[in-house]
Write a protein that holds these residues in place. Structure first.
Motif, PDB file in Angstrom:
ATOM      1  N   GLY A  86      28.118 -20.572  22.779  1.00 37.11           N
ATOM      2  CA  GLY A  86      28.059 -21.375  23.995  1.00 37.11           C
ATOM      3  C   GLY A  86      27.248 -22.632  23.754  1.00 37.11           C
ATOM      4  O   GLY A  86      26.939 -22.993  22.626  1.00 37.11           O
ATOM      5  N   VAL A  87      26.904 -23.286  24.864  1.00 35.16           N
ATOM      6  CA  VAL A  87      26.171 -24.542  24.795  1.00 35.16           C
ATOM      7  C   VAL A  87      24.984 -24.446  25.744  1.00 35.16           C
ATOM      8  O   VAL A  87      25.105 -23.910  26.849  1.00 35.16           O
ATOM      9  N   ALA A  88      23.838 -24.976  25.329  1.00 34.57           N
ATOM     10  CA  ALA A  88      22.655 -25.017  26.186  1.00 34.57           C
ATOM     11  C   ALA A  88      22.371 -26.465  26.555  1.00 34.57           C
ATOM     12  O   ALA A  88      22.451 -27.363  25.718  1.00 34.57           O
ATOM     13  N   TYR A  89      22.046 -26.690  27.835  1.00 32.98           N
ATOM     14  CA  TYR A  89      21.728 -28.025  28.341  1.00 32.98           C
ATOM     15  C   TYR A  89      20.341 -27.999  28.967  1.00 32.98           C
ATOM     16  O   TYR A  89      19.975 -27.042  29.638  1.00 32.98           O
ATOM     17  N   ARG A  90      19.572 -29.078  28.779  1.00 33.68           N
ATOM     18  CA  ARG A  90      18.276 -29.226  29.441  1.00 33.68           C
ATOM     19  C   ARG A  90      18.470 -30.138  30.643  1.00 33.68           C
ATOM     20  O   ARG A  90      18.923 -31.265  30.511  1.00 33.68           O
ATOM     21  N   LEU A  91      18.094 -29.657  31.827  1.00 33.59           N
ATOM     22  CA  LEU A  91      18.200 -30.435  33.051  1.00 33.59           C
ATOM     23  C   LEU A  91      17.033 -31.414  33.159  1.00 33.59           C
ATOM     24  O   LEU A  91      16.051 -31.318  32.418  1.00 33.59           O
ATOM     25  N   ALA A  92      17.128 -32.354  34.092  1.00 30.13           N
ATOM     26  CA  ALA A  92      16.093 -33.374  34.265  1.00 30.13           C
ATOM     27  C   ALA A  92      14.750 -32.762  34.646  1.00 30.13           C
ATOM     28  O   ALA A  92      13.695 -33.294  34.303  1.00 30.13           O
ATOM     29  N   ASP A  93      14.764 -31.630  35.352  1.00 31.95           N
ATOM     30  CA  ASP A  93      13.507 -30.994  35.756  1.00 31.95           C
ATOM     31  C   ASP A  93      12.927 -30.082  34.671  1.00 31.95           C
ATOM     32  O   ASP A  93      11.918 -29.429  34.882  1.00 31.95           O
ATOM     33  N   GLY A  94      13.544 -30.003  33.498  1.00 33.59           N
ATOM     34  CA  GLY A  94      13.018 -29.237  32.384  1.00 33.59           C
ATOM     35  C   GLY A  94      13.647 -27.864  32.217  1.00 33.59           C
ATOM     36  O   GLY A  94      13.430 -27.203  31.215  1.00 33.59           O
ATOM     37  N   ARG A  95      14.434 -27.400  33.202  1.00 34.86           N
ATOM     38  CA  ARG A  95      15.070 -26.087  33.075  1.00 34.86           C
ATOM     39  C   ARG A  95      16.198 -26.150  32.050  1.00 34.86           C
ATOM     40  O   ARG A  95      16.777 -27.204  31.816  1.00 34.86           O
ATOM     41  N   MET A  96      16.477 -25.014  31.457  1.00 31.53           N
ATOM     42  CA  MET A  96      17.567 -24.913  30.490  1.00 31.53           C
ATOM     43  C   MET A  96      18.721 -24.166  31.134  1.00 31.53           C
ATOM     44  O   MET A  96      18.513 -23.170  31.821  1.00 31.53           O
ATOM     45  N   GLY A 110      30.991 -17.743  34.661  1.00 34.01           N
ATOM     46  CA  GLY A 110      30.012 -18.642  35.268  1.00 34.01           C
ATOM     47  C   GLY A 110      28.900 -18.951  34.296  1.00 34.01           C
ATOM     48  O   GLY A 110      28.720 -18.295  33.288  1.00 34.01           O
ATOM     49  N   ALA A 111      28.126 -19.972  34.641  1.00 38.20           N
ATOM     50  CA  ALA A 111      27.005 -20.362  33.806  1.00 38.20           C
ATOM     51  C   ALA A 111      25.719 -19.756  34.359  1.00 38.20           C
ATOM     52  O   ALA A 111      25.521 -19.733  35.561  1.00 38.20           O
ATOM     53  N   ALA A 112      24.870 -19.297  33.494  1.00 38.12           N
ATOM     54  CA  ALA A 112      23.570 -18.733  33.920  1.00 38.12           C
ATOM     55  C   ALA A 112      22.482 -19.717  33.546  1.00 38.12           C
ATOM     56  O   ALA A 112      22.425 -20.205  32.429  1.00 38.12           O
ATOM     57  N   SER A 113      21.617 -20.026  34.496  1.00 36.87           N
ATOM     58  CA  SER A 113      20.521 -20.964  34.218  1.00 36.87           C
ATOM     59  C   SER A 113      19.293 -20.191  33.796  1.00 36.87           C
ATOM     60  O   SER A 113      19.267 -18.973  33.804  1.00 36.87           O
TER      61      SER A 113
END
Length: 119
Positions: A86-96, A110-113
């Motif tokens: 899969g792919v991991a993304y870092r959000l603007a607030d720091g969450r992955m 679905g995607a799990a944060s």
């Protein structure tokens, strides 16, 4: 008579007693250092010590109970077998956010944060 009086400052036994006291203090300090060492041989804890992290001469010491193992870096890049999960993304607030890839014949999930919520 002055010659028969003993002078306490000239007694050699007193200096020997002071040396014994000094050695007792040194031994106590060494015992404290041994007990506070993470690789203490008398401890049953599991400990990992990393020396020179990220360097070419990095070493890892792993103590599991009474067993002590040493791993040294060979400097080579590791290689293994596997597939992209899969792919991991870092959000603007720091969450992955991790987005798993769909299996070859299945529907996309679905995607799990990082906080466990499904999107």
């Amino acid at each position: 008579m002055r010659f028969l009086e003993t002078d306490e400052h000239d007694d050699p036994i007193l200096s020997v007693v002071n040396l014994v006291d000094l050695f007792l203090v040194v031994i106590a300090v060494l015992m404290i250092v041994i007990v506070s060492n993470p690789l203490n041989p008398f401890s049953d804890k599991s400990v990992v010590v990393i020396e020179n992290p990220g360097q070419a001469d990095m070493r890892m010491l792993v103590k599991d109970g009474e067993e002590l193992r040493e791993y040294e870096s060979s400097g080579e890049i590791g290689e293994g077998e596997g597939i992209k999960a899969g792919v991991a993304y870092r959000l603007a607030d720091g969450r992955m956010v991790y987005v798993p890839e769909a299996p070859a014949g299945g529907a996309s999930g679905g995607a799990a944060s990082a906080d466990g919520a499904a999107q």
